[in-house]
Design a protein around this motif. Structure first.
Motif, mmCIF file in Angstrom:
data_model
loop_
_atom_site.group_PDB
_atom_site.id
_atom_site.type_symbol
_atom_site.label_atom_id
_atom_site.label_comp_id
_atom_site.label_asym_id
_atom_site.label_seq_id
_atom_site.Cartn_x
_atom_site.Cartn_y
_atom_site.Cartn_z
ATOM 1 N N GLU A 164 0.926 -1.031 -0.147
ATOM 2 C CA GLU A 164 0.115 0.262 0.459
ATOM 3 C C GLU A 164 0.911 1.605 -0.475
ATOM 4 O OE1 GLU A 164 -4.021 -2.079 2.445
ATOM 5 O OE2 GLU A 164 -2.572 -1.084 3.353
ATOM 6 N N ASP A 224 -4.415 -12.784 1.000
ATOM 7 C CA ASP A 224 -5.122 -11.739 1.021
ATOM 8 C C ASP A 224 -3.299 -10.950 0.954
ATOM 9 O OD1 ASP A 224 -3.951 -12.005 3.013
ATOM 10 O OD2 ASP A 224 -4.816 -11.226 4.961
ATOM 11 N N ARG A 258 -2.954 -11.132 -2.960
ATOM 12 C CA ARG A 258 -3.499 -10.425 -3.435
ATOM 13 C C ARG A 258 -3.530 -8.628 -3.584
ATOM 14 N NH1 ARG A 258 -8.097 -11.333 -1.149
ATOM 15 N NH2 ARG A 258 -8.581 -13.476 -1.926
ATOM 16 N N ALA A 259 -2.804 -8.356 -1.924
ATOM 17 C CA ALA A 259 -2.162 -7.260 -2.471
ATOM 18 C C ALA A 259 -1.062 -7.512 -3.206
ATOM 19 C CB ALA A 259 -2.040 -6.990 -0.910
ATOM 20 N N THR A 273 -0.253 -8.630 -5.687
ATOM 21 C CA THR A 273 -0.414 -8.073 -7.500
ATOM 22 C C THR A 273 -1.446 -7.511 -7.831
ATOM 23 O OG1 THR A 273 -2.213 -9.690 -6.712
ATOM 24 C CG2 THR A 273 -0.246 -11.121 -7.382
ATOM 25 N N GLU A 274 -2.415 -6.545 -6.932
ATOM 26 C CA GLU A 274 -3.438 -5.401 -6.915
ATOM 27 C C GLU A 274 -2.652 -4.126 -7.640
ATOM 28 O OE1 GLU A 274 -7.767 -6.965 -5.576
ATOM 29 O OE2 GLU A 274 -6.499 -5.012 -4.288
ATOM 30 N N ASN A 275 -1.391 -4.217 -6.494
ATOM 31 C CA ASN A 275 -0.380 -2.782 -6.790
ATOM 32 C C ASN A 275 0.478 -2.957 -8.295
ATOM 33 O OD1 ASN A 275 2.703 -3.027 -6.224
ATOM 34 N ND2 ASN A 275 1.280 -1.567 -4.717
ATOM 35 N N GLY A 276 -0.109 -4.024 -8.884
ATOM 36 C CA GLY A 276 1.547 -4.221 -10.232
ATOM 37 C C GLY A 276 2.077 -5.119 -10.098
ATOM 38 N N PHE A 325 -6.143 -14.836 -9.532
ATOM 39 C CA PHE A 325 -4.983 -13.550 -9.611
ATOM 40 C C PHE A 325 -4.169 -12.569 -10.870
ATOM 41 C CE2 PHE A 325 -4.212 -15.316 -5.249
ATOM 42 C CZ PHE A 325 -4.890 -14.805 -4.581
ATOM 43 N N HIS A 362 0.573 -11.769 -12.967
ATOM 44 C CA HIS A 362 1.640 -11.246 -12.030
ATOM 45 C C HIS A 362 2.756 -12.205 -11.372
ATOM 46 C CE1 HIS A 362 -0.941 -8.002 -11.677
ATOM 47 N NE2 HIS A 362 -1.267 -8.059 -12.179
#
Lengths: 325, 325
Positions: free
Chosen positions: A161, A187, A190-191, A193-196, A230, A234
């Protein structure tokens, strides 16, 4: 294209030749576990000697474009990283110095609490520290990738984050597949991979379902399932190959100089050493087995190419240079 | 093009702005006198901060092509060097490490005997040492220029002979013009220039005829005479400007940590501090005076351009990269 997201071998001409036999274009190589700055510089020096001694087999990697050069000239590009922030000591200015010397990944922790974050073996995870926030910002600025492979969950999620650039877990597997302490819960993945960010799949037996007896099919099916959940973009490989290392090295990795007692990490008093690698991935010559295994579980050519190296190539190309001003 | 072959100022935004006012395109900046490796790294770190703080005024210089970038963007390129081999300590592997960090010149000695050669204040000059020969070879390989500004005569002549690439005396004048211990005798200048090397003319008052009272005409006539004798292609400017430094710094330069007694170097107990600069060269804004002075003693446009920066540019472009394999 074949890129390995992490190795820590007992390097030798034999292994460099095996990398060529296995058509490995680039490897992220660990050059510090618990080393101070000066000790890490000695490890850069040792690699400079190997580059001088084996110019036909290996070359220093600094940018993704060096992988193109390596491929054109039939060599393996070696990219450097640290499994602990010990090389920067308590000096944020060393982030840029070490990037200039060629560092491209740095874990914010190994297994213990560091000055920056909490490692996965601590009882309490207080998240990213004051210095940790400053260092992430500086790593973002210069292009040194935050690696959270050995960090605890909260610290990892916070790092994803706080970081303004994608981060990585260079070598671990999903906890849902093999509930090892070092494998990553959903989780956390996910944190990142969602951030790239990227997850590199580990071949270290403690991270595998069935450990050394894990089958190639099981491993590849796990990759295909993770891609479904996911996103294939990534994911890469991060073998954690520690080839030809004596067991004294796994003790150094786990215990460094922080304890007078032995810490067995993922091992045990009964099995303190390196576990045997699965028969289908003994060394760098076996990347073709993984490629074949991925096809056999139904991944198409593009997906296999992305996992075997294409995704790391893209990630390297976007994250190793300075941030836009 | 204006390139200064040596400065050691008490750096500040004021001086960076004066460099821009004086159209100084590049400066070789001293970042170590007696510093250890780690202390030298702290000095690289300090410069990284200045590059970050003043991106419109200065930029890091690594290659001659960076001078082109600096000119196109209205900045001064800063190239790094050491006045002593103390940053490599006793570790030849640090030659390449420091070159990677940006070092481009290293004196084999300051005023004293070093591990590599003999300094100009020693009673006996035993020439290049065993380690010195190894280090010259390594400096040649990576592109770190041998600078003999403060070395004794025999050591300098031997360095010019042993080195397979041109060497430099970045800041000194001919001894025949001003017989200071630090100025260079004809056979020394000949050895350096015949090997393709460079002499940078110093504005440090102890190196000037008449010291602080030296006239611009005398200084420029000396340059013209030296060009007639050794060839204009081997000559540049190396002001040795130590702007805004307190006198405690000249004591550090001379005495470091090698003595508990004060060594006055080129000064004296009566005048231990920095001598005043001549009125026609107070700071970076005055390079135009030298350019004008050179014209007035009869040098033509090409010769003046070569002395003011063209020769250093050529030297940088040929000597900062790795040697051909």
């Amino acid at each position: 294209m074949r890129i390995d997201g992490l190795q820590y071998a007992n390097w030798s001409e034999k292994i460099f030749r095996q990398m060529r036999e296995g058509n490995v274009d680039a490897v992220h190589v660990t050059i510090a576990y618990h080393e101070t700055f000066r000790e890490t510089v000695l490890n850069f020096e040792q690699w400079n000697r190997w580059f001088e001694m084996y110019p036909d087999l290996i070359m220093k990697g600094q940018w993704a474009s060096d992988i193109d050069v390596a491929r054109e000239t039939g060599r393996t590009a070696i990219f450097f990283g640290f499994q602990n922030p010990s090389p920067i000591e308590d000096d944020i200015g060393l982030v840029e110095i070490l990037h200039t010397l060629g560092a491209r990944f740095m874990q914010l922790t190994y297994n213990n609490q560091s000055l920056l974050a909490t490692g996965c073996y601590e009882a309490e995870d207080a998240g990213i520290t004051r210095m940790g926030r400053q260092v992430i910002k500086e790593m973002n600025r210069v292009g040194l990738v935050v690696d959270m492979s050995h960090s605890a969950d909260r610290s990892t999620i916070e790092a994803a984050e706080i970081s303004e650039r994608p981060i990585a877990i260079t070598h671990a597997n999903p906890h849902v597949w093999q509930p090892a302490l070092r494998n990553k819960k959903d989780d956390v993945i996910r944190a990142v991979t969602e951030n790239g960010g990227m997850l590199g799949f580990s071949l270290y037996p403690h991270h595998l379902k069935g450990k050394s007896d894990c089958s190639l099919t099981d491993f590849c099916q796990m990759i295909a399932d993770t891609a479904d959940r996911f996103g294939v973009a990534h994911l890469g490989i991060g073998t954690d190959l520690c080839q030809d290392q004596p067991d004294s090295i796994v003790e150094w990795m786990r215990t460094g100089r922080w304890s007078k007692e032995i810490d067995f990490g993922e091992g045990s008093a009964a099995a303190p050493g390196f576990p045997p690698m699965p028969p289908w991935f003994q060394d760098n010559r076996h990347f073709g087995n993984i490629e074949q295994g991925l096809r056999e579980v139904g991944m198409n050519d593009d997906e296999v190419a992305a996992i075997m190296g294409g995704n790391w190539y893209r990630f390297f190309s976007e994250n190793f240079g300075p941030s836009a001003p």
